[in-house]
Design an enzyme around this catalytic site. Structure first.
Site, PDB file in Angstrom:
ATOM      1  N   SER A 106      49.163  36.281  27.992  1.00 33.62           N
ATOM      2  CA  SER A 106      49.941  37.483  27.669  1.00 33.62           C
ATOM      3  C   SER A 106      51.165  37.603  28.556  1.00 33.62           C
ATOM      4  CB  SER A 106      49.087  38.737  27.884  1.00 33.62           C
ATOM      5  OG  SER A 106      47.913  38.681  27.137  1.00 33.62           O
ATOM      6  N   HIS A 127      50.817  33.515  21.233  1.00 35.33           N
ATOM      7  CA  HIS A 127      50.247  34.780  21.696  1.00 35.33           C
ATOM      8  C   HIS A 127      49.794  35.619  20.502  1.00 35.33           C
ATOM      9  CE1 HIS A 127      50.654  38.935  23.636  1.00 35.33           C
ATOM     10  NE2 HIS A 127      49.579  38.368  24.129  1.00 35.33           N
ATOM     11  N   GLU A 139      53.220  35.746  18.589  1.00 29.67           N
ATOM     12  CA  GLU A 139      54.457  35.417  19.296  1.00 29.67           C
ATOM     13  C   GLU A 139      54.415  33.921  19.619  1.00 29.67           C
ATOM     14  OE1 GLU A 139      56.107  39.031  21.920  1.00 29.67           O
ATOM     15  OE2 GLU A 139      54.061  38.513  22.428  1.00 29.67           O
ATOM     16  N   ASN A 177      54.349  42.701  24.954  1.00 31.19           N
ATOM     17  CA  ASN A 177      53.750  43.272  26.159  1.00 31.19           C
ATOM     18  C   ASN A 177      54.784  43.800  27.145  1.00 31.19           C
ATOM     19  OD1 ASN A 177      51.022  43.266  25.657  1.00 31.19           O
ATOM     20  ND2 ASN A 177      50.789  41.120  26.199  1.00 31.19           N
TER      21      ASN A 177
HETATM   22  N1  NAD Z   1      42.555  41.226  25.283  1.00 29.35           N
HETATM   23  C1  NAD Z   1      43.649  41.199  24.545  1.00 29.35           C
HETATM   24  O1  NAD Z   1      43.920  42.153  23.782  1.00 29.35           O
HETATM   25  C2  NAD Z   1      44.579  40.016  24.580  1.00 29.35           C
HETATM   26  C3  NAD Z   1      45.585  39.923  23.605  1.00 29.35           C
HETATM   27  C4  NAD Z   1      46.424  38.789  23.607  1.00 29.35           C
HETATM   28  C5  NAD Z   1      46.264  37.804  24.564  1.00 29.35           C
HETATM   29  N2  NAD Z   1      45.261  37.938  25.505  1.00 29.35           N
HETATM   30  C6  NAD Z   1      45.109  36.848  26.472  1.00 29.35           C
HETATM   31  O2  NAD Z   1      44.008  36.047  26.068  1.00 29.35           O
HETATM   32  C7  NAD Z   1      43.350  35.483  27.208  1.00 29.35           C
HETATM   33  C8  NAD Z   1      41.893  35.884  27.208  1.00 29.35           C
HETATM   34  O3  NAD Z   1      41.804  37.301  27.234  1.00 29.35           O
HETATM   35  P1  NAD Z   1      40.471  38.059  26.761  1.00 29.35           P
HETATM   36  O4  NAD Z   1      40.796  39.508  26.760  1.00 29.35           O
HETATM   37  O5  NAD Z   1      39.942  37.426  25.519  1.00 29.35           O
HETATM   38  O6  NAD Z   1      39.509  37.718  27.992  1.00 29.35           O
HETATM   39  P2  NAD Z   1      37.897  37.836  28.093  1.00 29.35           P
HETATM   40  O7  NAD Z   1      37.622  38.020  29.532  1.00 29.35           O
HETATM   41  O8  NAD Z   1      37.402  38.836  27.095  1.00 29.35           O
HETATM   42  O9  NAD Z   1      37.384  36.392  27.594  1.00 29.35           O
HETATM   43  C9  NAD Z   1      37.641  35.227  28.314  1.00 29.35           C
HETATM   44  C10 NAD Z   1      36.652  34.156  27.872  1.00 29.35           C
HETATM   45  O10 NAD Z   1      36.976  32.945  28.555  1.00 29.35           O
HETATM   46  C11 NAD Z   1      35.774  32.356  29.003  1.00 29.35           C
HETATM   47  N3  NAD Z   1      36.111  31.458  30.128  1.00 29.35           N
HETATM   48  C12 NAD Z   1      36.302  31.763  31.417  1.00 29.35           C
HETATM   49  N4  NAD Z   1      36.652  30.654  32.115  1.00 29.35           N
HETATM   50  C13 NAD Z   1      36.681  29.624  31.226  1.00 29.35           C
HETATM   51  C14 NAD Z   1      36.967  28.245  31.311  1.00 29.35           C
HETATM   52  N5  NAD Z   1      37.311  27.692  32.464  1.00 29.35           N
HETATM   53  N6  NAD Z   1      36.883  27.501  30.174  1.00 29.35           N
HETATM   54  C15 NAD Z   1      36.555  28.060  28.988  1.00 29.35           C
HETATM   55  N7  NAD Z   1      36.269  29.377  28.852  1.00 29.35           N
HETATM   56  C16 NAD Z   1      36.345  30.151  29.945  1.00 29.35           C
HETATM   57  C17 NAD Z   1      34.873  33.520  29.363  1.00 29.35           C
HETATM   58  O11 NAD Z   1      33.509  33.137  29.388  1.00 29.35           O
HETATM   59  C18 NAD Z   1      35.187  34.483  28.204  1.00 29.35           C
HETATM   60  O12 NAD Z   1      34.393  34.221  27.066  1.00 29.35           O
HETATM   61  C19 NAD Z   1      44.147  35.992  28.427  1.00 29.35           C
HETATM   62  O13 NAD Z   1      45.108  35.050  28.767  1.00 29.35           O
HETATM   63  C20 NAD Z   1      44.793  37.275  27.895  1.00 29.35           C
HETATM   64  O14 NAD Z   1      45.958  37.619  28.604  1.00 29.35           O
HETATM   65  C21 NAD Z   1      44.416  39.002  25.526  1.00 29.35           C
END
Ligand code: NAD
Length: 281
Positions: A106, A127, A139, A177
């Site tokens: 993000s 994204h 994005e 964002n």
């Molecule tokens: N939450 C949102 O609304 C949103 C929206 C767009 C982008 N993002 C981006 O997406 C990414 C993930 O965010 P999220 O909210 O889904 O996080 P989250 O914490 O809900 O999920 C992360 C997942 O990654 C797994 N994980 C951790 N380390 C790992 C590794 N080394 N290899 C493989 N899997 C691993 C965890 O077990 C978990 O299932 C971030 O970069 C975030 O900025 C989030």
């Protein structure tokens, strides 16, 4: 986000390998996909046959080596530069040179993540938005080193998902964002300062501005831990107070209130319907 992206790709016809670090995390992801597909079927947005076909296209593993045959790897692990760079380095050694790497970050620099690999020309930002199966936007972020071929392939992939791409430069927070996060953080400040209650802040933005969801409920959906990391990265980049995470957000994450995924954030999701959490501010 990972399970949502996997679901969208499987529904669009791609064979998808989902890799997470532990069995419980994989089971959570699989359950999220199943219930999301069920909701789409119930709303008649997807047929039952399409749901079954999508499920057969998905495989779940904790083995990184299983990704070696993929043409495109999309990373959606926590918003932590060291963690992401380490994973990309490892993947770089396992995937063939032609494989394209994409990060769902993000706020982190695509150029910096790309530099952790030996294929900075085949690295791009994709994204997605939460919840991925419903949100049409992606994005597409070109780093300094992303090649034109990689950019074209990424755009074509996004369109095959049936999603709408917009192109953003590699600036922290990209387009959405950069605009959204200061607003969300301001809602937390308004709550902290006693401007309004959780319910009234959210109702205010829904009924007064026509937003489908108020900022505090949206924060719970995004994840308070994820938003805290994003705010810290944006603040580090721009050094502007509007990006600085407020103390209340920090304290809620420390208390384990990570939002919907942890059962509690600004709202308590153990209640049906969810009700504002009892927070001592
Ligand atoms: N939450 C949102 O609304 C949103 C929206 C767009 C982008 N993002 C981006 O997406 C990414 C993930 O965010 P999220 O909210 O889904 O996080 P989250 O914490 O809900 O999920 C992360 C997942 O990654 C797994 N994980 C951790 N380390 C790992 C590794 N080394 N290899 C493989 N899997 C691993 C965890 O077990 C978990 O299932 C971030 O970069 C975030 O900025 C989030």
């Amino acid at each position: 986000m990972g399970s949502g992206i996997a679901q969208a790709a499987a529904v669009a016809g791609f064979a998808v390998v989902v890799r997470d670090v532990s069995e419980p995390a994989l089971r959570r992801g699989e359950a999220a996909v199943r219930s999301s597909l069920d909701r789409l079927v119930a709303k008649e947005k997807l047929g039952t046959a399409a749901r079954e076909t999508a499920l057969t296209r998905l495989s779940w593993t904790s083995e990184l080596a299983t990704l070696a045959d993929c043409g495109l790897v999309i990373e959606a692990i926590p918003e932590d530069t060291a963690l992401k760079r380490a994973l990309w380095q490892e993947l770089d050694g396992r995937c063939p040179p032609a494989t394209i790497f994409a990060s769902n970050t993000s706020s982190l620099s695509i150029t910096e993540l790309a530099a952790a690999t030996g294929r900075p020309d085949r690295f791009i930002g994709l994204h997605f938005f939460n919840p991925v199966p419903l949100m049409p936007l992606v994005e597409v972020v070109r780093g300094l080193t992303t090649s034109a071929e990689t950019f074209d392939a990424a755009l074509a992939f996004v369109r095959r998902l049936g999603k709408e791409p917009i192109v953003a430069r590699d600036r922290s927070g990209f387009i959405v964002n950069r605009l959204l996060v200061p607003y969300l953080l301001d809602a937390v400040r308004a709550l902290e300062e006693g401007t309004g209650s959780v319910a009234d802040i959210d109702r205010g933005m829904q009924l007064g501005c026509g937003h489908p969801m108020g900022p505090l409920m949206l924060l719970d959906l995004v994840g308070l831990d994820t938003t805290l990391s994003i705010g810290e990265i944006l603040f580090q980049e721009y050094r502007e107070a509007r990006f600085a995470p407020p103390g209340l957000l920090r304290r809620m994450v420390a208390a384990g209130f990570h939002g919907r995924k942890s059962g509690r954030g600004f709202y308590d999701y153990t209640a049906e319907p969810p009700r504002p959490s009892d927070l001592t501010l």
